[in-house]
Design a protein around this motif. Structure first.
Motif, PDB file in Angstrom:
ATOM      1  N   VAL A 139       5.268   2.742   3.532  1.00 15.64           N
ATOM      2  CA  VAL A 139       4.393   3.878   3.234  1.00 15.64           C
ATOM      3  C   VAL A 139       4.639   4.957   4.275  1.00 15.64           C
ATOM      4  O   VAL A 139       4.622   4.682   5.484  1.00 15.64           O
ATOM      5  CB  VAL A 139       2.906   3.456   3.277  1.00 15.64           C
ATOM      6  N   HIS A 140       4.869   6.182   3.817  1.00 11.37           N
ATOM      7  CA  HIS A 140       5.006   7.334   4.713  1.00 11.37           C
ATOM      8  C   HIS A 140       3.989   8.381   4.271  1.00 11.37           C
ATOM      9  O   HIS A 140       3.969   8.780   3.103  1.00 11.37           O
ATOM     10  CB  HIS A 140       6.417   7.909   4.640  1.00 11.37           C
ATOM     11  N   LEU A 141       3.127   8.809   5.210  1.00 12.70           N
ATOM     12  CA  LEU A 141       2.052   9.744   4.881  1.00 12.70           C
ATOM     13  C   LEU A 141       1.998  10.902   5.870  1.00 12.70           C
ATOM     14  O   LEU A 141       2.397  10.767   7.029  1.00 12.70           O
ATOM     15  CB  LEU A 141       0.696   9.028   4.924  1.00 12.70           C
ATOM     16  N   HIS A 142       1.446  12.028   5.382  1.00 17.38           N
ATOM     17  CA  HIS A 142       1.130  13.164   6.238  1.00 17.38           C
ATOM     18  C   HIS A 142      -0.392  13.256   6.391  1.00 17.38           C
ATOM     19  O   HIS A 142      -0.961  14.344   6.393  1.00 17.38           O
ATOM     20  CB  HIS A 142       1.654  14.468   5.628  1.00 17.38           C
ATOM     21  N   SER A 143      -1.040  12.124   6.496  1.00 17.33           N
ATOM     22  CA  SER A 143      -2.499  12.088   6.622  1.00 17.33           C
ATOM     23  C   SER A 143      -2.940  12.855   7.865  1.00 17.33           C
ATOM     24  O   SER A 143      -2.245  12.884   8.884  1.00 17.33           O
ATOM     25  CB  SER A 143      -2.978  10.640   6.682  1.00 17.33           C
ATOM     26  N   ASP A 193      -2.616  -1.661   3.943  1.00 13.96           N
ATOM     27  CA  ASP A 193      -3.664  -1.896   4.939  1.00 13.96           C
ATOM     28  C   ASP A 193      -3.289  -1.313   6.300  1.00 13.96           C
ATOM     29  O   ASP A 193      -4.133  -0.743   6.999  1.00 13.96           O
ATOM     30  CB  ASP A 193      -3.927  -3.396   5.080  1.00 13.96           C
ATOM     31  N   ALA A 194      -2.018  -1.455   6.676  1.00 13.54           N
ATOM     32  CA  ALA A 194      -1.584  -0.936   7.969  1.00 13.54           C
ATOM     33  C   ALA A 194      -1.653   0.583   8.006  1.00 13.54           C
ATOM     34  O   ALA A 194      -2.033   1.175   9.028  1.00 13.54           O
ATOM     35  CB  ALA A 194      -0.164  -1.415   8.282  1.00 13.54           C
ATOM     36  N   ALA A 195      -1.284   1.232   6.914  1.00 12.59           N
ATOM     37  CA  ALA A 195      -1.342   2.693   6.872  1.00 12.59           C
ATOM     38  C   ALA A 195      -2.777   3.188   7.011  1.00 12.59           C
ATOM     39  O   ALA A 195      -3.058   4.140   7.752  1.00 12.59           O
ATOM     40  CB  ALA A 195      -0.725   3.203   5.565  1.00 12.59           C
ATOM     41  N   ILE A 196      -3.690   2.532   6.308  1.00  9.77           N
ATOM     42  CA  ILE A 196      -5.102   2.929   6.381  1.00  9.77           C
ATOM     43  C   ILE A 196      -5.656   2.673   7.778  1.00  9.77           C
ATOM     44  O   ILE A 196      -6.368   3.517   8.349  1.00  9.77           O
ATOM     45  CB  ILE A 196      -5.923   2.180   5.315  1.00  9.77           C
ATOM     46  N   GLU A 197      -5.340   1.526   8.362  1.00 11.98           N
ATOM     47  CA  GLU A 197      -5.843   1.195   9.696  1.00 11.98           C
ATOM     48  C   GLU A 197      -5.284   2.137  10.753  1.00 11.98           C
ATOM     49  O   GLU A 197      -5.998   2.546  11.684  1.00 11.98           O
ATOM     50  CB  GLU A 197      -5.495  -0.245  10.048  1.00 11.98           C
ATOM     51  N   LEU A 198      -4.011   2.510  10.633  1.00 17.81           N
ATOM     52  CA  LEU A 198      -3.411   3.441  11.598  1.00 17.81           C
ATOM     53  C   LEU A 198      -4.080   4.808  11.508  1.00 17.81           C
ATOM     54  O   LEU A 198      -4.380   5.431  12.532  1.00 17.81           O
ATOM     55  CB  LEU A 198      -1.911   3.555  11.348  1.00 17.81           C
ATOM     56  N   GLU A 199      -4.338   5.274  10.295  1.00 18.03           N
ATOM     57  CA  GLU A 199      -5.039   6.553  10.134  1.00 18.03           C
ATOM     58  C   GLU A 199      -6.422   6.484  10.764  1.00 18.03           C
ATOM     59  O   GLU A 199      -6.861   7.433  11.442  1.00 18.03           O
ATOM     60  CB  GLU A 199      -5.125   6.911   8.657  1.00 18.03           C
ATOM     61  N   GLU A 200      -7.138   5.372  10.586  1.00 19.30           N
ATOM     62  CA  GLU A 200      -8.472   5.225  11.162  1.00 19.30           C
ATOM     63  C   GLU A 200      -8.430   5.174  12.690  1.00 19.30           C
ATOM     64  O   GLU A 200      -9.294   5.739  13.366  1.00 19.30           O
ATOM     65  CB  GLU A 200      -9.144   3.972  10.607  1.00 19.30           C
ATOM     66  N   ALA A 201      -7.422   4.494  13.247  1.00 17.58           N
ATOM     67  CA  ALA A 201      -7.287   4.446  14.706  1.00 17.58           C
ATOM     68  C   ALA A 201      -7.013   5.846  15.261  1.00 17.58           C
ATOM     69  O   ALA A 201      -7.547   6.224  16.317  1.00 17.58           O
ATOM     70  CB  ALA A 201      -6.171   3.486  15.095  1.00 17.58           C
ATOM     71  N   CYS A 202      -6.197   6.610  14.564  1.00 17.16           N
ATOM     72  CA  CYS A 202      -5.915   7.987  14.994  1.00 17.16           C
ATOM     73  C   CYS A 202      -7.177   8.845  14.908  1.00 17.16           C
ATOM     74  O   CYS A 202      -7.446   9.657  15.797  1.00 17.16           O
ATOM     75  CB  CYS A 202      -4.808   8.582  14.128  1.00 17.16           C
ATOM     76  N   LYS A 203      -7.947   8.644  13.866  1.00 17.21           N
ATOM     77  CA  LYS A 203      -9.205   9.389  13.711  1.00 17.21           C
ATOM     78  C   LYS A 203     -10.151   9.084  14.875  1.00 17.21           C
ATOM     79  O   LYS A 203     -10.760   9.989  15.460  1.00 17.21           O
ATOM     80  CB  LYS A 203      -9.858   9.015  12.383  1.00 17.21           C
ATOM     81  N   LEU A 204     -10.282   7.811  15.211  1.00 16.12           N
ATOM     82  CA  LEU A 204     -11.155   7.403  16.308  1.00 16.12           C
ATOM     83  C   LEU A 204     -10.690   7.999  17.629  1.00 16.12           C
ATOM     84  O   LEU A 204     -11.504   8.499  18.428  1.00 16.12           O
ATOM     85  CB  LEU A 204     -11.177   5.882  16.392  1.00 16.12           C
ATOM     86  N   LEU A 205      -9.388   7.983  17.861  1.00 18.12           N
ATOM     87  CA  LEU A 205      -8.843   8.541  19.093  1.00 18.12           C
ATOM     88  C   LEU A 205      -9.182  10.024  19.213  1.00 18.12           C
ATOM     89  O   LEU A 205      -9.575  10.509  20.288  1.00 18.12           O
ATOM     90  CB  LEU A 205      -7.333   8.323  19.127  1.00 18.12           C
ATOM     91  N   LEU A 206      -9.059  10.754  18.111  1.00 20.04           N
ATOM     92  CA  LEU A 206      -9.369  12.179  18.127  1.00 20.04           C
ATOM     93  C   LEU A 206     -10.862  12.429  18.305  1.00 20.04           C
ATOM     94  O   LEU A 206     -11.264  13.381  18.982  1.00 20.04           O
ATOM     95  CB  LEU A 206      -8.876  12.832  16.839  1.00 20.04           C
ATOM     96  N   LEU A 207     -11.707  11.574  17.723  1.00 19.05           N
ATOM     97  CA  LEU A 207     -13.153  11.715  17.884  1.00 19.05           C
ATOM     98  C   LEU A 207     -13.571  11.538  19.344  1.00 19.05           C
ATOM     99  O   LEU A 207     -14.511  12.188  19.819  1.00 19.05           O
ATOM    100  CB  LEU A 207     -13.884  10.692  17.011  1.00 19.05           C
ATOM    101  N   LEU A 208     -12.874  10.685  20.063  1.00 20.90           N
ATOM    102  CA  LEU A 208     -13.188  10.457  21.469  1.00 20.90           C
ATOM    103  C   LEU A 208     -12.809  11.642  22.345  1.00 20.90           C
ATOM    104  O   LEU A 208     -13.382  11.848  23.412  1.00 20.90           O
ATOM    105  CB  LEU A 208     -12.489   9.190  21.956  1.00 20.90           C
ATOM    106  N   LEU A 253       2.885   9.550   9.692  1.00 20.67           N
ATOM    107  CA  LEU A 253       3.053   8.122   9.965  1.00 20.67           C
ATOM    108  C   LEU A 253       4.028   7.493   8.987  1.00 20.67           C
ATOM    109  O   LEU A 253       4.221   7.977   7.871  1.00 20.67           O
ATOM    110  CB  LEU A 253       1.710   7.394   9.912  1.00 20.67           C
ATOM    111  N   VAL A 254       4.612   6.378   9.410  1.00 28.39           N
ATOM    112  CA  VAL A 254       5.396   5.530   8.519  1.00 28.39           C
ATOM    113  C   VAL A 254       5.144   4.092   8.921  1.00 28.39           C
ATOM    114  O   VAL A 254       5.135   3.761  10.108  1.00 28.39           O
ATOM    115  CB  VAL A 254       6.905   5.885   8.563  1.00 28.39           C
ATOM    116  N   VAL A 255       4.847   3.241   7.934  1.00 32.10           N
ATOM    117  CA  VAL A 255       4.568   1.830   8.204  1.00 32.10           C
ATOM    118  C   VAL A 255       5.349   0.962   7.229  1.00 32.10           C
ATOM    119  O   VAL A 255       5.652   1.371   6.107  1.00 32.10           O
ATOM    120  CB  VAL A 255       3.059   1.504   8.109  1.00 32.10           C
ATOM    121  N   ALA A 256       5.648  -0.250   7.663  1.00 31.70           N
ATOM    122  CA  ALA A 256       6.331  -1.221   6.824  1.00 31.70           C
ATOM    123  C   ALA A 256       5.493  -2.481   6.743  1.00 31.70           C
ATOM    124  O   ALA A 256       4.735  -2.807   7.664  1.00 31.70           O
ATOM    125  CB  ALA A 256       7.714  -1.553   7.392  1.00 31.70           C
ATOM    126  N   GLY A 257       5.637  -3.203   5.634  1.00 31.05           N
ATOM    127  CA  GLY A 257       4.909  -4.453   5.477  1.00 31.05           C
ATOM    128  C   GLY A 257       5.726  -5.479   4.730  1.00 31.05           C
ATOM    129  O   GLY A 257       6.666  -5.144   4.017  1.00 31.05           O
TER     130      GLY A 257
END
Length: 212
Positions: free
Chosen positions: A89-93, A171-186, A159-163
């Motif tokens: 999965v490759h996204l520009h999220s 799942d990895a793509a969604i989790e990576l986006e959420e981790a990035c969101k949390l990092l930016l919120l901090l 991002l780009v993820v493999a599974g």
């Protein structure tokens, strides 16, 4: 048409529904033996057709379907790194793209071990230096990185993820986006990350890449 292609199309639609592939951005692929089936160039991830995917050989020769995304070299590079990888999965999220514009936390991961779920589902995520989209040189850099990983941020890009399965890549793509969101919120606040021993323990337990 295989059930796995249908699963890939359903996963792409879910990513689009979550708002992680704005416009016609992003692409997904599936390894099928010696060929790769992927979303066509300019395709909307919300409206892929399992019978109308681009099918290419390892050299990038189109075997069937419409013209493939120019990001094919990136997908091929990840598949070459590990024969167990079956979907990409490759996204520009938004949040992952934003973090890809920041300096990396370390040479081996753009993000620190900020949550156990990031470590468990994604693992260390190197920042690959900038190159124009579709540049085979960037794919070569990703393929040659001398550390284990199944996700990367492309500098100023996304991002780009493999599974090993479509579900794992999703799942990895969604989790990576959420981790990035949390990092930016901090923001600029001091961050308490997991300790290295904690990250290594989780990585070993869940089979995710962390460490050299």
């Amino acid at each position: 048409m295989t059930a796995t292609r249908t699963e890939l199309v359903e996963a792409a639609a879910r990513l689009a529904a979550l708002g992680l592939s704005p416009g016609s951005s992003g692409n997904v692929s599936l390894r099928e033996g010696d060929t790769i089936a992927m979303s066509p160039t300019g395709a909307d991830l919300a409206a892929l057709d399992p019978a109308r995917l681009s099918v290419l050989d390892d050299d990038g020769t189109l075997l069937d379907g419409p013209r493939a995304s120019k990001e094919f070299p990136l997908h091929r590079a990840f598949y070459r790194r590990d024969p167990e990888f079956a979907a990409i999965v490759h996204l520009h999220s938004a949040h992952a793209s934003a973090v890809s514009c920041l300096e990396a936390w370390s040479p081996r991961s753009a993000l620190p071990p900020i949550t156990p779920y990031f470590v468990m589902r994604v693992g260390q995520t190197p920042l690959v230096p900038y190159a124009d989209p579709g540049d085979p040189a960037q794919a070569g850099q990703l393929e040659a990185l001398a550390l284990p990983f199944r996700a990367a941020l492309l500098a100023n890009h996304g991002l780009v993820v493999a599974g090993r399965t479509v579900a794992e890549a999703l799942d990895a793509a969604i989790e990576l986006e959420e981790a990035c969101k949390l990092l930016l919120l901090l923001g600029d606040r001091p961050i308490r990350t997991l300790g290295e021993s904690d990250a290594l323990r989780l990585a070993e337990r869940y089979g995710s890449p962390w460490g050299d």
